[in-house]
Design a protein around this motif. Structure first.
Motif, short mmCIF file in Angstrom:
data_model
loop_
_atom_site.label_atom_id
_atom_site.label_comp_id
_atom_site.label_asym_id
_atom_site.label_seq_id
_atom_site.Cartn_x
_atom_site.Cartn_y
_atom_site.Cartn_z
N ILE A 1 0.84 -1.20 0.00
CA ILE A 1 0.00 0.00 0.00
C ILE A 1 0.87 1.25 0.00
O ILE A 1 0.62 2.20 -0.76
CB ILE A 1 -0.95 -0.01 1.21
CG1 ILE A 1 -1.92 -1.19 1.12
CG2 ILE A 1 -1.72 1.31 1.29
CD1 ILE A 1 -2.71 -1.44 2.38
N LEU A 2 1.90 1.28 0.85
CA LEU A 2 2.78 2.44 0.91
C LEU A 2 3.48 2.69 -0.42
O LEU A 2 3.57 3.84 -0.89
CB LEU A 2 3.82 2.27 2.02
CG LEU A 2 3.36 2.54 3.45
CD1 LEU A 2 4.48 2.24 4.42
CD2 LEU A 2 2.90 3.99 3.60
N ASP A 3 3.99 1.63 -1.03
CA ASP A 3 4.70 1.78 -2.31
C ASP A 3 3.75 2.25 -3.40
O ASP A 3 4.12 3.10 -4.24
CB ASP A 3 5.34 0.45 -2.72
CG ASP A 3 6.54 0.08 -1.85
OD1 ASP A 3 7.03 0.97 -1.11
OD2 ASP A 3 6.98 -1.08 -1.89
N GLY A 4 2.54 1.70 -3.42
CA GLY A 4 1.57 2.12 -4.42
C GLY A 4 1.15 3.57 -4.24
O GLY A 4 1.03 4.32 -5.22
N VAL B 1 6.50 9.72 4.89
CA VAL B 1 7.49 10.68 5.41
C VAL B 1 8.20 10.11 6.63
O VAL B 1 9.43 10.18 6.75
CB VAL B 1 6.81 12.02 5.76
CG1 VAL B 1 7.77 12.94 6.50
CG2 VAL B 1 6.29 12.69 4.50
N ALA B 2 7.43 9.54 7.56
CA ALA B 2 8.01 8.99 8.79
C ALA B 2 8.99 7.86 8.47
O ALA B 2 10.04 7.75 9.11
CB ALA B 2 6.91 8.48 9.71
N GLU B 3 8.66 7.05 7.48
CA GLU B 3 9.53 5.94 7.13
C GLU B 3 10.87 6.44 6.59
O GLU B 3 11.94 5.95 6.99
CB GLU B 3 8.86 5.05 6.08
CG GLU B 3 9.72 3.86 5.67
CD GLU B 3 9.03 3.00 4.63
OE1 GLU B 3 8.80 1.81 4.92
OE2 GLU B 3 8.73 3.51 3.53
N VAL B 4 10.84 7.41 5.70
CA VAL B 4 12.08 7.94 5.11
C VAL B 4 12.93 8.63 6.18
O VAL B 4 14.15 8.42 6.26
CB VAL B 4 11.76 8.91 3.96
CG1 VAL B 4 13.04 9.58 3.47
CG2 VAL B 4 11.09 8.16 2.82
N LEU B 5 12.29 9.45 7.00
CA LEU B 5 13.03 10.12 8.06
C LEU B 5 13.65 9.10 9.01
O LEU B 5 14.78 9.28 9.49
CB LEU B 5 12.11 11.06 8.83
CG LEU B 5 11.70 12.34 8.11
CD1 LEU B 5 10.64 13.09 8.91
CD2 LEU B 5 12.90 13.24 7.85
N GLY B 6 12.92 8.02 9.29
CA GLY B 6 13.46 6.97 10.15
C GLY B 6 14.68 6.31 9.55
O GLY B 6 15.66 6.01 10.25
N GLN B 7 14.65 6.08 8.23
CA GLN B 7 15.80 5.48 7.56
C GLN B 7 17.02 6.39 7.63
O GLN B 7 18.14 5.92 7.87
CB GLN B 7 15.44 5.18 6.10
CG GLN B 7 14.43 4.06 5.92
CD GLN B 7 13.99 3.92 4.47
OE1 GLN B 7 14.07 4.87 3.68
NE2 GLN B 7 13.52 2.75 4.10
N VAL B 8 16.80 7.68 7.39
CA VAL B 8 17.91 8.64 7.43
C VAL B 8 18.48 8.71 8.84
O VAL B 8 19.71 8.66 9.04
CB VAL B 8 17.43 10.03 6.96
CG1 VAL B 8 18.53 11.07 7.18
CG2 VAL B 8 17.02 9.99 5.50
N HIS B 9 17.59 8.82 9.83
CA HIS B 9 18.05 8.92 11.21
C HIS B 9 18.81 7.68 11.64
O HIS B 9 19.87 7.77 12.27
CB HIS B 9 16.84 9.14 12.13
CG HIS B 9 17.22 9.37 13.56
ND1 HIS B 9 16.52 8.84 14.62
CD2 HIS B 9 18.25 10.07 14.11
CE1 HIS B 9 17.10 9.21 15.75
NE2 HIS B 9 18.14 9.96 15.47
N THR C 1 16.83 2.15 -1.60
CA THR C 1 15.56 1.53 -1.18
C THR C 1 14.39 2.04 -2.00
O THR C 1 13.31 1.45 -1.97
CB THR C 1 15.28 1.78 0.31
OG1 THR C 1 15.03 3.18 0.53
CG2 THR C 1 16.44 1.32 1.18
N LYS C 2 14.59 3.16 -2.72
CA LYS C 2 13.50 3.76 -3.50
C LYS C 2 13.74 3.63 -5.01
O LYS C 2 13.08 4.32 -5.80
CB LYS C 2 13.36 5.25 -3.14
CG LYS C 2 13.19 5.52 -1.65
CD LYS C 2 11.97 4.84 -1.08
CE LYS C 2 11.83 5.12 0.41
NZ LYS C 2 10.70 4.36 1.02
N GLU C 3 14.64 2.75 -5.39
CA GLU C 3 14.97 2.60 -6.82
C GLU C 3 13.76 2.18 -7.65
O GLU C 3 13.65 2.53 -8.83
CB GLU C 3 16.10 1.59 -6.99
CG GLU C 3 17.47 2.11 -6.66
CD GLU C 3 18.56 1.08 -6.87
OE1 GLU C 3 19.73 1.48 -7.03
OE2 GLU C 3 18.25 -0.13 -6.89
#
Length: 216
Positions: free
Chosen positions: A16-19, A63-71, A100-102
């Motif tokens: 769902i998130l990817d879609g 947004v929360a997922e990406v920020l979590g990955q960066v952090h 991860t977003k390729e």
């Protein structure tokens, strides 16, 4: 009735998130409806709403997922003695996040950087998203401050500079690099690495002398 495994639940949430991310990247947040998301992921409304209450929650989750990955990427280095140099650290973390977003592409082009720009623009009108972004970037900034302190303790960086100033600058470099990709096309994180390395090689005394010369 057979119980649904956590693995299945996680996979469905990922679907769902990817879609949704693909829909947002393709058409923008405001032009994307929940019906567009349902069509993209080929699931019923009930299946999607089991995980997310609507479009706003989907955006926040992405947004929360990406920020979590960066952090997490920077946090893993914060306690190293000493951490990787800034050029290697920033390019490594950003490169892993981009990897991860390729699969997120629109018309064959990477769509993640453009999605990031959309998020930044959306924070100007969405208080909930703005608060989430401030919290996420605040956590990254705090981690970077500790990394800078480790550099200073190891003698890798001058000690008369505020760790927070350096943290903000390194974050600005990464954010600017993403913005360039969104506006001008994809580039390897090696470009950021090499550029930072070149800037780090500039001799400090030459800039001081230059400023003194120009002031006379």
């Amino acid at each position: 009735m057979a119980r649904v495994s956590q693995e299945h639940l996680d996979a469905r949430r990922r679907q769902i998130l990817d879609g949704a991310a693909l829909c947002f990247a393709r058409n923008g947040f405001h032009a994307t409806s929940m019906q567009d998301v349902l069509k993209e992921v080929d699931l019923s409304a009930g299946a999607v709403y089991r995980y997310f209450s609507g479009k706003e929650e989907l955006i926040a989750a992405i947004v929360a997922e990406v920020l979590g990955q960066v952090h997490q990427g920077f946090e893993e280095e914060a306690d190293s003695s000493p951490p990787l140099p800034p050029d290697l650290l920033v390019s490594s973390v950003l490169g892993r996040v981009l990897a991860t977003k390729e699969s997120l592409t629109v018309d064959g082009r990477p769509a993640f950087p453009g999605l990031v720009l959309q998020v930044w623009a959306e924070t100007l009108r969405n208080d909930r998203l703005a608060a989430l972004l401030r919290e996420g970037y605040g956590a990254v900034r705090e981690t970077w401050g500790r990394i800078v302190e480790a550099y200073q303790e190891a003698g890798m960086m001058r000690s008369d500079v505020s760790p927070d100033d350096v943290a903000r600058t390194m974050m600005a470099a990464a954010m600017g690099f993403l913005a360039q990709q969104a506006l001008f096309g994809p580039a390897s994180s090696d470009v950021l690495r090499d550029g930072l390395r070149a800037l780090m090689s500039v001799r400090d005394h030459s800039s001081v002398n230059l400023l003194e010369t120009r002031s006379n």
